[in-house]
Design an enzyme around this catalytic site. Structure first.
Site, PDB file in Angstrom:
ATOM      1  N   ILE A  15      38.620  40.598  35.391  1.00  0.00           N
ATOM      2  CA  ILE A  15      38.954  39.186  35.588  1.00  0.00           C
ATOM      3  C   ILE A  15      40.262  38.923  34.853  1.00  0.00           C
ATOM      4  O   ILE A  15      40.368  39.199  33.653  1.00  0.00           O
ATOM      5  CB  ILE A  15      37.846  38.264  35.043  1.00  0.00           C
ATOM      6  CG1 ILE A  15      36.538  38.516  35.797  1.00  0.00           C
ATOM      7  CG2 ILE A  15      38.258  36.797  35.140  1.00  0.00           C
ATOM      8  CD1 ILE A  15      35.313  37.889  35.157  1.00  0.00           C
ATOM      9  N   GLY A  17      43.099  36.593  33.230  1.00  0.00           N
ATOM     10  CA  GLY A  17      43.333  35.280  32.651  1.00  0.00           C
ATOM     11  C   GLY A  17      44.800  35.092  32.329  1.00  0.00           C
ATOM     12  O   GLY A  17      45.437  35.993  31.763  1.00  0.00           O
ATOM     13  N   TYR A  18      45.347  33.948  32.676  1.00  0.00           N
ATOM     14  CA  TYR A  18      46.764  33.665  32.429  1.00  0.00           C
ATOM     15  C   TYR A  18      46.958  32.309  31.749  1.00  0.00           C
ATOM     16  O   TYR A  18      48.083  31.911  31.462  1.00  0.00           O
ATOM     17  CB  TYR A  18      47.551  33.707  33.745  1.00  0.00           C
ATOM     18  CG  TYR A  18      47.011  32.750  34.791  1.00  0.00           C
ATOM     19  CD1 TYR A  18      47.478  31.447  34.883  1.00  0.00           C
ATOM     20  CD2 TYR A  18      46.019  33.161  35.676  1.00  0.00           C
ATOM     21  CE1 TYR A  18      46.963  30.563  35.825  1.00  0.00           C
ATOM     22  CE2 TYR A  18      45.512  32.288  36.624  1.00  0.00           C
ATOM     23  CZ  TYR A  18      45.985  31.000  36.695  1.00  0.00           C
ATOM     24  OH  TYR A  18      45.482  30.118  37.632  1.00  0.00           O
ATOM     25  N   GLY A  19      45.862  31.590  31.499  1.00  0.00           N
ATOM     26  CA  GLY A  19      45.899  30.306  30.805  1.00  0.00           C
ATOM     27  C   GLY A  19      44.979  30.370  29.608  1.00  0.00           C
ATOM     28  O   GLY A  19      45.092  31.268  28.773  1.00  0.00           O
ATOM     29  N   SER A  20      44.020  29.467  29.549  1.00  0.00           N
ATOM     30  CA  SER A  20      43.132  29.417  28.376  1.00  0.00           C
ATOM     31  C   SER A  20      42.258  30.659  28.233  1.00  0.00           C
ATOM     32  O   SER A  20      41.795  30.966  27.129  1.00  0.00           O
ATOM     33  CB  SER A  20      42.253  28.164  28.422  1.00  0.00           C
ATOM     34  OG  SER A  20      41.453  28.158  29.591  1.00  0.00           O
ATOM     35  N   GLU A  95      36.249  26.907  36.022  1.00  0.00           N
ATOM     36  CA  GLU A  95      37.475  26.917  36.819  1.00  0.00           C
ATOM     37  C   GLU A  95      37.289  26.280  38.198  1.00  0.00           C
ATOM     38  O   GLU A  95      38.010  25.377  38.563  1.00  0.00           O
ATOM     39  CB  GLU A  95      37.967  28.369  36.998  1.00  0.00           C
ATOM     40  CG  GLU A  95      38.136  29.126  35.713  1.00  0.00           C
ATOM     41  CD  GLU A  95      39.308  28.648  34.858  1.00  0.00           C
ATOM     42  OE1 GLU A  95      40.100  27.816  35.311  1.00  0.00           O
ATOM     43  OE2 GLU A  95      39.412  29.110  33.716  1.00  0.00           O
TER      44      GLU A  95
END
Length: 194
Positions: A15, A17-20, A95
């Site tokens: 998975i 993730g590029y933000g929080s 999300e």
């Protein structure tokens, strides 16, 4: 497409993730790797009226915009066995339901050049919370003055910038850092007004 449809039958999943998610995944995982995906740029173009904002003052969080020449750095988390379903159930609420994201499978390239197929969530322009482009000053002001149930929008921005400086010091992210500078420039004025 629903994440469960994309990964049907898999007992292992990455998975991205590029933000929080880069600092707060909040699900169990086997391991994580810093790396990037190609063909997307990270932008603070998505509104948030729950986690980092409200209906009256939506915050801004990042989404991905297709751009063939771009790369986006972040963290990929490998989930295995029962973690697959547990993480997808959690992320569906975090999300997809609250944030209005769609999911896709993309190639994730780790710092040591391993390639994994990874699931990611993207907010699309047809989402009612999609705010689109604005100047760094406008976005910085919106972030500096918004907060939601998870916390202040400024924390989200600063933690993402900190992650990039700490984990990806060789990567320049002018969009992120110009918004960070604009938001931080406002803090003394906002503190003085209270």
């Amino acid at each position: 497409m629903k994440p469960q449809d994309l990964i049907a039958g898999k007992t292992s999943l990455w998975i991205f993730g590029y933000g929080s998610l880069v600092w707060k995944p909040d699900f169990k995982y086997r391991r994580s790797q810093v790396g990037y995906i190609e063909g997307y740029k990270r932008r603070f173009w998505h509104g948030d009226n729950f986690h980092r904002g409200s209906d009256d003052m939506p915050g801004r969080v990042v989404t991905l915009i297709e751009d063939h020449d771009a790369t986006t750095w972040g963290v990929a988390f490998e989930v295995t066995g029962s973690q697959v379903e547990e993480s997808l159930n959690y992320l569906n609420v975090r999300e997809a339901v609250r944030g209005g994201y769609v999911s896709k499978l993309v190639d994730f390239i780790s710092e040591d050049d391993q390639v994994h197929q990874a699931l990611l969530y993207i907010a699309t322009p047809d989402n009612p919370l999609f705010l689109g482009p604005a100047s760094p000053e406008e976005i910085g002001y919106q972030i500096a003055t918004s907060q939601g149930k998870t916390g202040h929008n400024l924390e989200y921005l600063l933690r993402l910038a900190e992650f990039m400086r700490r984990s990806c010091p060789h990567v320049d992210d002018p969009h992120l850092f110009s918004i960070e500078a604009a938001a931080l420039a406002l803090v003394p004025y906002l503190l003085g007004s209270n």
